[in-house]
Design a protein around this motif. Structure first.
Motif, short mmCIF file in Angstrom:
data_model
loop_
_atom_site.label_atom_id
_atom_site.label_comp_id
_atom_site.label_asym_id
_atom_site.label_seq_id
_atom_site.Cartn_x
_atom_site.Cartn_y
_atom_site.Cartn_z
N ILE A 141 8.79 36.46 41.63
CA ILE A 141 9.03 36.86 43.17
C ILE A 141 10.22 37.60 43.45
CG2 ILE A 141 7.79 34.64 43.95
CD1 ILE A 141 10.57 33.32 44.11
N SER A 142 11.05 37.95 42.43
CA SER A 142 12.15 38.68 42.54
C SER A 142 11.73 40.15 42.33
CB SER A 142 13.10 38.35 41.58
OG SER A 142 14.29 39.16 41.77
N ASP A 143 12.48 41.09 43.11
CA ASP A 143 12.51 42.34 43.06
C ASP A 143 13.20 43.06 41.76
OD1 ASP A 143 11.23 42.66 45.48
OD2 ASP A 143 13.09 42.84 46.46
N ASP A 144 14.13 41.98 41.16
CA ASP A 144 14.89 42.71 39.74
C ASP A 144 14.01 41.86 38.79
OD1 ASP A 144 16.27 43.09 37.79
OD2 ASP A 144 18.17 42.02 38.44
N LYS A 145 13.30 42.18 37.96
CA LYS A 145 12.67 41.79 36.81
C LYS A 145 13.25 42.04 35.38
CE LYS A 145 8.47 42.12 39.31
NZ LYS A 145 8.54 40.69 39.97
N SER A 146 14.37 42.55 35.28
CA SER A 146 15.02 43.09 34.20
C SER A 146 15.33 41.88 33.21
CB SER A 146 16.27 43.69 34.38
OG SER A 146 17.46 42.85 35.08
N ASN A 147 15.42 40.65 33.71
CA ASN A 147 15.70 39.50 32.93
C ASN A 147 14.32 38.93 31.94
OD1 ASN A 147 17.47 37.35 31.93
ND2 ASN A 147 16.07 36.00 33.21
N LEU A 148 13.26 39.46 32.66
CA LEU A 148 11.99 39.33 31.79
C LEU A 148 11.99 39.93 30.31
CD1 LEU A 148 9.41 39.63 34.66
CD2 LEU A 148 10.60 37.41 33.76
N GLN A 149 12.72 40.88 30.15
CA GLN A 149 12.77 41.49 28.96
C GLN A 149 13.46 40.99 27.82
OE1 GLN A 149 14.01 45.70 30.83
NE2 GLN A 149 12.34 46.27 29.63
N THR A 150 14.46 40.13 28.14
CA THR A 150 15.09 39.18 27.14
C THR A 150 14.37 38.10 26.50
OG1 THR A 150 16.21 37.87 28.89
CG2 THR A 150 17.15 39.91 28.60
N LEU A 151 13.33 37.62 27.10
CA LEU A 151 12.97 36.58 26.84
C LEU A 151 12.35 36.22 25.44
CD1 LEU A 151 10.84 35.26 30.04
CD2 LEU A 151 13.25 34.88 29.53
N SER A 152 12.11 37.36 25.04
CA SER A 152 11.60 37.34 23.54
C SER A 152 12.66 36.93 22.61
CB SER A 152 11.05 38.68 22.91
OG SER A 152 12.00 39.85 23.40
N LYS A 153 13.83 37.32 23.01
CA LYS A 153 15.10 37.04 21.99
C LYS A 153 15.16 35.64 22.15
CE LYS A 153 17.48 41.50 22.53
NZ LYS A 153 18.44 42.15 23.00
N ARG A 154 15.04 35.02 23.29
CA ARG A 154 15.38 33.68 23.37
C ARG A 154 14.21 32.80 22.64
NH1 ARG A 154 15.88 33.34 29.78
NH2 ARG A 154 15.89 30.84 29.44
N ASP A 155 13.08 33.33 22.70
CA ASP A 155 11.83 32.85 21.98
C ASP A 155 12.26 32.66 20.36
OD1 ASP A 155 9.10 31.61 21.95
OD2 ASP A 155 8.68 33.54 20.97
#
Length: 310
Positions: A141-155
């Motif tokens: 729901i956010s206009d800023d989706k840049s954080n989604l690109q970091t999830l693979s590192k947390r996985d």
């Protein structure tokens, strides 16, 4: 106390020998009194055959419970392979390089297995994955989706905990003392193996979902419709993990009931829109992905054994 003669002879015991007695909830075990578990060591000769992979060999040895892994070569180990070996260490909790030269690398598992706790490791896997899930919701729901690109590192951390738990589970199957420390029967150990695999796959599915949301543009109207339904899923997931790790069948029944309610809400959302041609396929794909992720924690709750009145 009388002991089987064959067992006494096999362990070189006599009348003055001491044995170790450990009790479980419904069991008692007797073992030869040995101060420490024998160290398991594996020597890998380098270079490997062409069909083999050094990282896969190290990971396999780690999962099989080897405490010391030694790589010996008659020549210099190339820089690329050496870097691959170092990178593999970052994926294996507790395994460290303790000695290294041009043709020799010595790795050792530095944690005491008896100080670890399968329930805490599984909860950590779930907690990290659910933290990733929260960020996916914000990205929805956010206009800023840049954080989604970091999830693979947390996985990667989910995978690290998964490898550690699989190692611990396998060690428990062959070391009765560990099973007694953790108060786990064989069936419990197998259930932990299944639960760990389910949560590891859930982490991968959340990364897949984050990539989908990042790369496809869904209208705010449809994004908000999905968000309103899936925003409280963490409560379902946390109850499922609590039920499994306690274990508590009544909690599991609650979790399963909550999951069914969650599924009904997603189904109602899908059917409320009818067969409108303007419904984007991205919307339906997202619903399916959220359903698949939720099913992972439901599967964990299903592992909690039913209560039988004897």
């Amino acid at each position: 106390m009388s002991l089987p003669k064959e067992w006494v002879d096999a362990n070189n015991l006599d009348k003055s020998s001491q044995v170790e007695i450990e009790t479980g909830q419904d069991s008692i075990s007797i073992s030869a009194n040995k101060e420490t578990r024998p160290t398991k060591e594996l020597v890998i000769s380098y270079p490997l055959p062409k069909e083999e992979n050094i990282v896969a060999n190290i990971t396999g040895a780690y999962l099989l419970g080897y405490d010391i892994i030694v790589i010996n070569s008659k020549s210099i180990i190339p820089g690329k392979d050496r870097e691959d070996i170092r990178n593999s260490m970052r994926r294996l909790v507790g395994m460290e390089i303790i000695e290294e030269d041009a043709s020799h690398i010595n790795m050792q598992f530095l944690l005491d297995a008896t100080t670890l706790n399968p329930a805490k490791i599984l909860k950590r896997m779930s907690s990290i994955a659910l933290g990733m899930y929260d960020d996916v919701l914000n990205g929805l729901i956010s206009d800023d989706k840049s954080n989604l690109q970091t999830l693979s590192k947390r996985d990667v951390e989910v995978n690290r905990q998964y490898f550690l738990l699989v190692r611990l589970i396998r060690s428990t199957l062959v070391d009765k003392r560990l099973a007694n420390v953790f108060n786990l029967e064989n069936i419990d150990v197998l259930d932990y193996r299944v639960a760990a695999s389910v949560l590891e796959n859930a982490g991968d599915s959340i990364v897949e979902l984050s990539d989908f949301i990042f790369n496809f543009s869904l209208s705010k109207e449809y994004s908000k419709k999905i968000y309103d339904v899936v925003k409280d899923f963490n409560k379902v997931a946390e109850k499922s993990i609590d039920a499994f790790t306690k274990p508590d069948r009544l909690l599991a029944i609650e979790a399963i009931s909550m999951h069914k309610q969650y599924e009904r809400k997603l189904s109602l959302l899908r059917t409320s829109l009818g067969n409108k041609k303007q419904i984007p396929l991205d919307f339906l794909d997202l619903l399916y992905m959220f359903e698949r992720i939720a099913q992972s924690w439901a599967d964990v709750a299903d592992l909690v054994q039913p209560i039988y009145n004897e």
